[in-house]
Design a protein around this motif. Structure first.
Motif, PDB file in Angstrom:
ATOM      1  N   TRP A   1      36.215  -9.493  31.043  1.00 43.57           N
ATOM      2  CA  TRP A   1      35.031 -10.053  30.524  1.00 43.57           C
ATOM      3  C   TRP A   1      35.186  -9.811  28.770  1.00 43.57           C
ATOM      4  O   TRP A   1      35.201  -8.533  28.454  1.00 43.57           O
ATOM      5  CB  TRP A   1      33.926 -10.021  31.174  1.00 43.57           C
ATOM      6  N   SER A   2      34.965 -10.840  28.248  1.00 44.23           N
ATOM      7  CA  SER A   2      34.481 -10.692  26.620  1.00 44.23           C
ATOM      8  C   SER A   2      32.920 -10.843  26.675  1.00 44.23           C
ATOM      9  O   SER A   2      32.443 -12.077  26.991  1.00 44.23           O
ATOM     10  CB  SER A   2      35.130 -11.740  25.963  1.00 44.23           C
ATOM     11  N   THR A   3      32.225  -9.656  26.459  1.00 46.44           N
ATOM     12  CA  THR A   3      31.048  -9.602  26.523  1.00 46.44           C
ATOM     13  C   THR A   3      30.090 -10.374  25.030  1.00 46.44           C
ATOM     14  O   THR A   3      30.863 -10.178  24.304  1.00 46.44           O
ATOM     15  CB  THR A   3      30.272  -8.127  26.802  1.00 46.44           C
ATOM     16  N   ASN A   4      29.298 -10.807  25.525  1.00 40.65           N
ATOM     17  CA  ASN A   4      28.238 -11.605  24.377  1.00 40.65           C
ATOM     18  C   ASN A   4      29.295 -12.542  23.480  1.00 40.65           C
ATOM     19  O   ASN A   4      29.440 -12.389  22.477  1.00 40.65           O
ATOM     20  CB  ASN A   4      27.879 -10.487  23.299  1.00 40.65           C
ATOM     21  N   HIS A   5      30.033 -13.170  24.296  1.00 40.68           N
ATOM     22  CA  HIS A   5      30.992 -14.223  23.615  1.00 40.68           C
ATOM     23  C   HIS A   5      30.293 -15.223  22.645  1.00 40.68           C
ATOM     24  O   HIS A   5      30.856 -15.505  21.593  1.00 40.68           O
ATOM     25  CB  HIS A   5      31.974 -14.671  24.813  1.00 40.68           C
ATOM     26  N   MET A   6      29.286 -15.534  23.277  1.00 41.03           N
ATOM     27  CA  MET A   6      28.315 -16.363  22.405  1.00 41.03           C
ATOM     28  C   MET A   6      27.113 -16.133  22.695  1.00 41.03           C
ATOM     29  O   MET A   6      26.504 -15.670  23.582  1.00 41.03           O
ATOM     30  CB  MET A   6      28.668 -17.836  22.830  1.00 41.03           C
ATOM     31  N   THR A   7      26.133 -16.079  21.762  1.00 45.68           N
ATOM     32  CA  THR A   7      24.598 -15.836  21.757  1.00 45.68           C
ATOM     33  C   THR A   7      23.976 -16.937  21.040  1.00 45.68           C
ATOM     34  O   THR A   7      24.308 -17.499  20.162  1.00 45.68           O
ATOM     35  CB  THR A   7      24.214 -14.486  20.846  1.00 45.68           C
ATOM     36  N   ILE A   8      22.781 -17.186  21.684  1.00 45.60           N
ATOM     37  CA  ILE A   8      21.976 -18.074  21.024  1.00 45.60           C
ATOM     38  C   ILE A   8      20.587 -17.789  20.948  1.00 45.60           C
ATOM     39  O   ILE A   8      19.814 -16.801  21.862  1.00 45.60           O
ATOM     40  CB  ILE A   8      22.000 -19.541  22.062  1.00 45.60           C
TER      41      ILE A   8
END
Length: 189
Positions: free
Chosen positions: A160-167
């Motif tokens: 897994w790529s963690t915090n791949h996207m944050t909003i």
């Protein structure tokens, strides 16, 4: 008479409107079928993606007459023009006691399928986006804001790529309901 009417109109115009009850957060939800109530309304967001960098947009959600939630997530440029838009239908399944979601993009069919469940004061989603998997977490949910984090896997969940996207989202409009599109009596339940 005319002056009296104008004075009355001015008084009504100056009077504050009654405040609407803010949508409940997952922790305050009266039941799991209301776990996404906090999302109802209009939002402005800023995002940061490992793939696309920083961007911003608008997000709106309405409750349909039978309880489903329909939302539109729209990325816009600095000029306000749409760069990307997706629509999601969220429906609570009483039999499985979880939310089911399907996202659609024009020309791409029904492709982003997932499930969601409340975990304490957060909402957790597992969703498939094309060939990638996402673990999404809504957190810091309040009446006027929420945070959103997505981890991404391109190998079926092995890594897994963690915090791949944050909003980070901020409310800009109240919760609302979309009335029935057709007329008829109440549905038999």
């Amino acid at each position: 008479m005319r002056i009296t009417m104008m004075l009355l109109l001015a008084l009504f115009a100056a009077a504050p409107l009654p405040a609407a009850d803010p949508p409940s957060t997952p922790a305050q939800s009266p039941g799991p079928e209301h776990d996404f109530d906090y999302l109802l309304g209009d939002w402005e967001f800023t995002a940061n993606s490992k793939q696309w960098g920083k961007f911003h947009g608008l997000w709106s959600a309405v409750r349909l007459e039978e309880g489903q939630i329909l939302d539109e997530y729209r990325v816009v440029g600095d000029d306000g023009k749409t760069i990307y838009v997706t629509t999601t239908l969220r429906n609570y399944n009483k039999a499985t006691q979880e939310w089911e979601l399907v996202g659609v993009e024009a020309g791409n069919g029904l492709r982003d399928v997932g499930t969601a469940k409340r975990s304490g004061a957060e909402m957790h989603i597992q969703q498939k986006f094309g060939k990638s998997l996402a673990r999404i977490r809504y957190s810091n949910i309040e009446a006027d804001r929420f945070s959103w984090r997505s981890d991404q896997s391109l190998d079926g969940g092995k890594t897994w790529s963690t915090n791949h996207m944050t909003i980070e989202a901020r409310r800009i409009g109240p919760a609302r309901t979309l009335p029935a599109l057709t007329k008829g009596g109440a549905a038999a339940r």
